[in-house]
Scaffold this motif. Sequence first.
Motif, PDB file in Angstrom:
ATOM      1  N   LEU A 290       0.815  -1.220   0.000  1.00 19.79           N
ATOM      2  CA  LEU A 290       0.000   0.000   0.000  1.00 19.79           C
ATOM      3  C   LEU A 290       0.845   1.264   0.000  1.00 19.79           C
ATOM      4  O   LEU A 290       0.442   2.295  -0.524  1.00 19.79           O
ATOM      5  CB  LEU A 290      -0.902   0.024   1.247  1.00 19.79           C
ATOM      6  N   HIS A 291       1.969   1.226   0.679  1.00 20.41           N
ATOM      7  CA  HIS A 291       2.892   2.353   0.837  1.00 20.41           C
ATOM      8  C   HIS A 291       2.336   3.428   1.778  1.00 20.41           C
ATOM      9  O   HIS A 291       2.946   3.762   2.785  1.00 20.41           O
ATOM     10  CB  HIS A 291       3.261   2.978  -0.511  1.00 20.41           C
ATOM     11  N   SER A 292       1.161   3.993   1.458  1.00 20.95           N
ATOM     12  CA  SER A 292       0.590   5.067   2.287  1.00 20.95           C
ATOM     13  C   SER A 292      -0.815   5.389   1.782  1.00 20.95           C
ATOM     14  O   SER A 292      -1.293   4.812   0.809  1.00 20.95           O
ATOM     15  CB  SER A 292       1.466   6.322   2.208  1.00 20.95           C
ATOM     16  N   GLU A 293      -1.475   6.323   2.494  1.00 18.57           N
ATOM     17  CA  GLU A 293      -2.737   6.912   2.039  1.00 18.57           C
ATOM     18  C   GLU A 293      -3.821   5.870   1.744  1.00 18.57           C
ATOM     19  O   GLU A 293      -4.131   5.559   0.602  1.00 18.57           O
ATOM     20  CB  GLU A 293      -2.509   7.764   0.782  1.00 18.57           C
ATOM     21  N   VAL A 294      -4.422   5.348   2.802  1.00 17.61           N
ATOM     22  CA  VAL A 294      -5.531   4.395   2.667  1.00 17.61           C
ATOM     23  C   VAL A 294      -6.839   5.174   2.576  1.00 17.61           C
ATOM     24  O   VAL A 294      -7.072   6.104   3.345  1.00 17.61           O
ATOM     25  CB  VAL A 294      -5.570   3.437   3.877  1.00 17.61           C
ATOM     26  N   ASP A 295      -7.704   4.811   1.649  1.00 17.24           N
ATOM     27  CA  ASP A 295      -8.991   5.508   1.497  1.00 17.24           C
ATOM     28  C   ASP A 295     -10.065   4.965   2.431  1.00 17.24           C
ATOM     29  O   ASP A 295     -10.869   5.719   2.982  1.00 17.24           O
ATOM     30  CB  ASP A 295      -9.495   5.396   0.056  1.00 17.24           C
ATOM     31  N   ALA A 296     -10.112   3.628   2.584  1.00 20.01           N
ATOM     32  CA  ALA A 296     -11.149   3.003   3.417  1.00 20.01           C
ATOM     33  C   ALA A 296     -10.653   1.629   3.852  1.00 20.01           C
ATOM     34  O   ALA A 296      -9.740   1.057   3.240  1.00 20.01           O
ATOM     35  CB  ALA A 296     -12.460   2.879   2.644  1.00 20.01           C
ATOM     36  N   ALA A 297     -11.244   1.103   4.930  1.00 15.80           N
ATOM     37  CA  ALA A 297     -10.817  -0.199   5.452  1.00 15.80           C
ATOM     38  C   ALA A 297     -11.998  -0.885   6.132  1.00 15.80           C
ATOM     39  O   ALA A 297     -12.838  -0.240   6.744  1.00 15.80           O
ATOM     40  CB  ALA A 297      -9.676  -0.011   6.452  1.00 15.80           C
ATOM     41  N   PHE A 298     -12.045  -2.215   5.983  1.00 13.74           N
ATOM     42  CA  PHE A 298     -12.990  -2.998   6.783  1.00 13.74           C
ATOM     43  C   PHE A 298     -12.381  -4.362   7.064  1.00 13.74           C
ATOM     44  O   PHE A 298     -11.412  -4.787   6.410  1.00 13.74           O
ATOM     45  CB  PHE A 298     -14.365  -3.110   6.115  1.00 13.74           C
ATOM     46  N   SER A 299     -12.923  -5.035   8.077  1.00 15.26           N
ATOM     47  CA  SER A 299     -12.428  -6.354   8.489  1.00 15.26           C
ATOM     48  C   SER A 299     -13.519  -7.391   8.278  1.00 15.26           C
ATOM     49  O   SER A 299     -14.698  -7.130   8.524  1.00 15.26           O
ATOM     50  CB  SER A 299     -12.031  -6.328   9.968  1.00 15.26           C
ATOM     51  N   TYR A 300     -13.075  -8.594   7.844  1.00 15.10           N
ATOM     52  CA  TYR A 300     -14.044  -9.659   7.589  1.00 15.10           C
ATOM     53  C   TYR A 300     -13.336 -11.006   7.646  1.00 15.10           C
ATOM     54  O   TYR A 300     -12.348 -11.234   6.949  1.00 15.10           O
ATOM     55  CB  TYR A 300     -14.717  -9.449   6.228  1.00 15.10           C
ATOM     56  N   GLU A 301     -13.819 -11.861   8.530  1.00 20.20           N
ATOM     57  CA  GLU A 301     -13.304 -13.224   8.673  1.00 20.20           C
ATOM     58  C   GLU A 301     -11.780 -13.270   8.769  1.00 20.20           C
ATOM     59  O   GLU A 301     -11.099 -13.943   7.991  1.00 20.20           O
ATOM     60  CB  GLU A 301     -13.813 -14.090   7.512  1.00 20.20           C
ATOM     61  N   ASN A 302     -11.264 -12.498   9.738  1.00 23.01           N
ATOM     62  CA  ASN A 302      -9.836 -12.481  10.070  1.00 23.01           C
ATOM     63  C   ASN A 302      -8.959 -11.954   8.936  1.00 23.01           C
ATOM     64  O   ASN A 302      -7.771 -12.293   8.848  1.00 23.01           O
ATOM     65  CB  ASN A 302      -9.352 -13.870  10.493  1.00 23.01           C
ATOM     66  N   HIS A 303      -9.543 -11.117   8.087  1.00 27.06           N
ATOM     67  CA  HIS A 303      -8.777 -10.462   7.032  1.00 27.06           C
ATOM     68  C   HIS A 303      -9.059  -8.959   7.068  1.00 27.06           C
ATOM     69  O   HIS A 303     -10.175  -8.533   7.415  1.00 27.06           O
ATOM     70  CB  HIS A 303      -9.151 -11.008   5.650  1.00 27.06           C
ATOM     71  N   LEU A 304      -8.045  -8.191   6.720  1.00 26.50           N
ATOM     72  CA  LEU A 304      -8.191  -6.737   6.576  1.00 26.50           C
ATOM     73  C   LEU A 304      -8.334  -6.414   5.098  1.00 26.50           C
ATOM     74  O   LEU A 304      -7.494  -6.826   4.277  1.00 26.50           O
ATOM     75  CB  LEU A 304      -6.967  -6.015   7.144  1.00 26.50           C
TER      76      LEU A 304
END
Length: 433
Positions: A290-304
């Motif tokens: 990714l390096h930097s600058e994440v737009d959005a994130a969610f978690s599901y079944e032990n994964h990011l």
Amino acid sequence: MKLLSCILLLTLALGWAHSQGGGAGHPPHEHDYDLDRCKGLEMDAVAVNEEGIPYFFKGDHLYKGFHGLAELSNESFAELDDHHHLGHVDAAFHMHFEDNPDDHDRMFFFLDNKVFSFYKHKLEAGYPKDISEVFPGIPNDLDAAVECPHPECANDSVIFFKGDEIYHYDLKSKAVEEKEFKSMPNCTSAFRFMEHYYCFHGHMFSKFDPKTGEVHGKYPKEARDYFMRCSKFSPDSDHVEREQCSRVHLDAITSDDAGNIYAFRGHHYLRKDDNDTLTSDTIENDFKELHSEVDAAFSYENHLYLIKNNNLYVYRVGEPHIHLDGYPKPVTEELGIEGPIDAAFVCEDHHIAHIIKGNQMYDVELKVTPRKAGNERPIGPFKGVDTAMCGPGGVKVIIGNHFYHFDSTKLLSTARSLPEQHKVSLELFGCDH
């Protein structure tokens, strides 16, 4: 020959006059500072606008918010140039004086012996005026000014700074009380933000009590660490405290199945374990793809699931996090929706990713292939969000330095008014200053 000499002298004179700023239209001032505020600028003035966005002034330039490029101040406040060729702003503040609607919610700028009053970026009639006319007892050539509403001060007031002289100006009675703030350095700018008071001196700052001037805690601190979005920070920066207490908005936030929170901001992220232990690192180090600058994130079944631009990256949670083969993949292919995406979250054991884009929310059923975004609906009273997350207690919508809690996505989408406002740094991460 004599005529030729006269023409030559006239040409030289006009060229010199233009270089001194005598040309029409007020050419931009030359400045002897780098416009990259991440290199440690000393700001001339700081104030929030009517929407609470901080404005940082340096020379004839203005920075809006905690990141972004400089722009010329006269692009936002044109009349400053009309009345006084703007080379700098001495001091500025946002007026808080509810007893007087004619002055409340105005921005005041101080230049030499003059004061300018702006309402919604328009100069008020009759301004500029002499400082002594509007604020009798307050000297010219100020260094800083900051509003201090009741009850943070005894009455609605403005605090003015000039060298080591401090003036408390009572807006109602117009009384001036000179004070001595022994533990404070001389302020080159000052501002009130989230009900706290900050004195900037050089590229450092101290938080102070507006009534007594007392500075509590470990100060001064580096302004770039808390009030600017920079890829690199000072060598003495405490990375955990900086990310915990930064006033710069989060880009994305999520919590994994074990209850660990991941909060992303610029080039760094903060992790809060389920036992409230905080750690910080660069995104490059732990999520190098990714390096930097994440737009959005969610978690599901032990994964990011991390979204950047129009791509989706997936990591299996662990030490270290494992980037799954085949990713990144296009967001449209994986989630059935076009980017950019502002926020995303999954609530507890559900299999639905809630995607926020602009002022609308969509549902994506994660157990179905191909995935498709549907059930479009508004996000309640919000025009947009910075990020959001969902946990056992419900949904937290984060905008700037604050978050708003809703017990469910249904209550979020049907809300017509804002619920109670909470502080991100204090109530999510435990920052006490």
